[in-house]
Design an enzyme around this catalytic site. Structure first.
Site, PDB file in Angstrom:
ATOM      1  N   SER A  94      -3.613  -1.062  -7.603  1.00  0.00           N
ATOM      2  CA  SER A  94      -2.317  -0.687  -8.163  1.00  0.00           C
ATOM      3  C   SER A  94      -2.009   0.806  -8.112  1.00  0.00           C
ATOM      4  O   SER A  94      -0.867   1.203  -8.367  1.00  0.00           O
ATOM      5  CB  SER A  94      -2.196  -1.181  -9.599  1.00  0.00           C
ATOM      6  OG  SER A  94      -1.948  -2.572  -9.624  1.00  0.00           O
ATOM      7  N   VAL A  95      -2.977   1.636  -7.786  1.00  0.00           N
ATOM      8  CA  VAL A  95      -2.655   3.037  -7.519  1.00  0.00           C
ATOM      9  C   VAL A  95      -1.726   3.127  -6.306  1.00  0.00           C
ATOM     10  O   VAL A  95      -1.014   4.108  -6.115  1.00  0.00           O
ATOM     11  CB  VAL A  95      -3.945   3.868  -7.329  1.00  0.00           C
ATOM     12  CG1 VAL A  95      -3.640   5.292  -6.896  1.00  0.00           C
ATOM     13  CG2 VAL A  95      -4.743   3.904  -8.635  1.00  0.00           C
TER      14      VAL A  95
END
Length: 366
Positions: A94-95
């Site tokens: 999710s970065v």
């Protein structure tokens, strides 16, 4: 009395075990330690954690745009035949969302979109008529986070899930919105899948090609790319594989049919490239300063309060951060813009202790 003593001893043992677990991840820095001494202590601590199978990844410490520590600890895959380096490319999970946000920001810079445009202007038959691009970026759209659920329900009809197919499933489902746009912050992978699909529609390119040509190549990020089951290459130089460690045995963690999507994840990058990425968010040649600042604005909700989620960032008083976890990846990136410091911690071993490790480093660096 014996029962009381047994109970006391049982509690003592539990507390002792819990204390030893905490101590294992305590990064002890003596008072008055110089910055170089801190770096050396972090380095030796991470080396010990890797030896004890408590960490397998790469770490970057930044001060004022300079790399103070950029090093890998462990292996690129479950085969343990290649050591991690500063150029090893990790799945960011999710970065990746801040990269997707940057892709949207590039479209805004070119005048192809506006943040407050309705998504329905670009995605045909889109059922959520009030949802804007900005509300997707700020995780305040009110759209139910259902793309994986719908994919699993339709698995027999899907070979590899794509952004287009995921969007079609959402449109056909036409499930009622949970909230009005900007009524409430609700973290949603579906929002960022839709943003990636919007990039494809507006640019006329695959999300992978668009990000490569418009963002990664211009920035010189040689070990950063979008990669999933739709990519032409089944592998690429410096790519890390995900794995888990069970009883000392390294077991591969493989993608499955949903891993043809991108936007909520699917970016791979190295800590050397994160040095470039960190500078990007201060100033770059691709986005104006006013556009860049949009990413770190706390959105105002309908009730007058504000949310902390910007464009792919959790915004704080002194900077911003994000974390991620998918398949074997556990990732963390945090910036203190007041101090000019940042940390990046990337792990590919399904490490449940990753965020505790990152917190220990952040406590002495950010």
């Amino acid at each position: 009395m014996i029962k009381t003593q047994s109970l006391f001893w049982g509690i003592f043992v539990i507390l002792l075990v819990l204390s030893s677990c905490r101590d294992e991840f305590d990064l002890e820095i003596p008072n008055g330690a110089s910055e170089q001494e801190k770096i050396e202590l972090v380095d030796s601590w991470l080396s010990k954690l890797q030896k004890d199978q408590k960490f397998n990844g790469s770490v970057l410490l930044i001060r004022d745009g300079q790399s103070m520590l950029a090093k890998g600890y462990g292996f690129t895959s479950h085969e343990k035949n290649e050591q991690l380096t500063a150029n090893s490319s990790f799945r960011l999970a999710s970065v990746s969302k801040q990269f997707t946000a940057a892709g949207i920001m590039l479209l805004k810079e070119k005048g192809s979109i506006s943040y407050d445009d309705l998504v329905s202007e670009y995605i045909e038959n889109f059922p959520y008529e009030k949802v804007t691009i900005r509300s997707l970026l700020n995780q305040c759209s009110g759209i139910p986070d259902i793309y994986i659920e719908l994919a699993l329900e339709n698995k027999d009809n899907i070979n590899v899930l794509t952004n287009q197919k995921a969007t079609e499933l959402i449109i056909n489902e036409n499930r009622s919105a949970k909230k009005e746009p900007f009524e409430k912050f609700e973290y949603s992978n579906t929002n960022y899948i839709l943003l990636a699909r919007l990039v494809e529609i507006v640019s006329g390119k695959s999300f992978e090609d668009y990000m490569k040509e418009e963002l990664f190549e211009p920035l010189g990020m040689e070990n950063t790319r979008v990669w999933n089951l739709l990519s032409a290459e089944t592998d690429f130089t410096n790519k890390c594989g995900g794995f888990k460690i069970e009883g000392g045995v390294y077991k591969e963690v493989l993608p499955d049919f949903v891993d043809g999507v991108a936007g909520d994840g699917a970016v791979f990058s190295s800590i050397n490239d994160f040095l470039i990425w960190d500078k990007f968010w201060y100033e770059n040649d691709l986005l104006s300063s006013s556009n860049l600042a949009e990413a770190f604005k706390k959105p105002q909700l309908n009730n007058g309060k504000s949310s902390d989620y910007g464009f792919g960032w959790v915004v704080t008083d002194d900077g911003a951060w994000h974390n991620g976890g998918w398949l074997g990846a556990r990732t963390y990136y945090s910036r203190n813009t007041k101090n000019g410091t940042s940390i990046v911690v990337l792990d590919n071993s399904s490490n449940s202790d990753l965020y505790e490790i990152a917190e220990e480093i952040g406590n002495i660096w950010l």
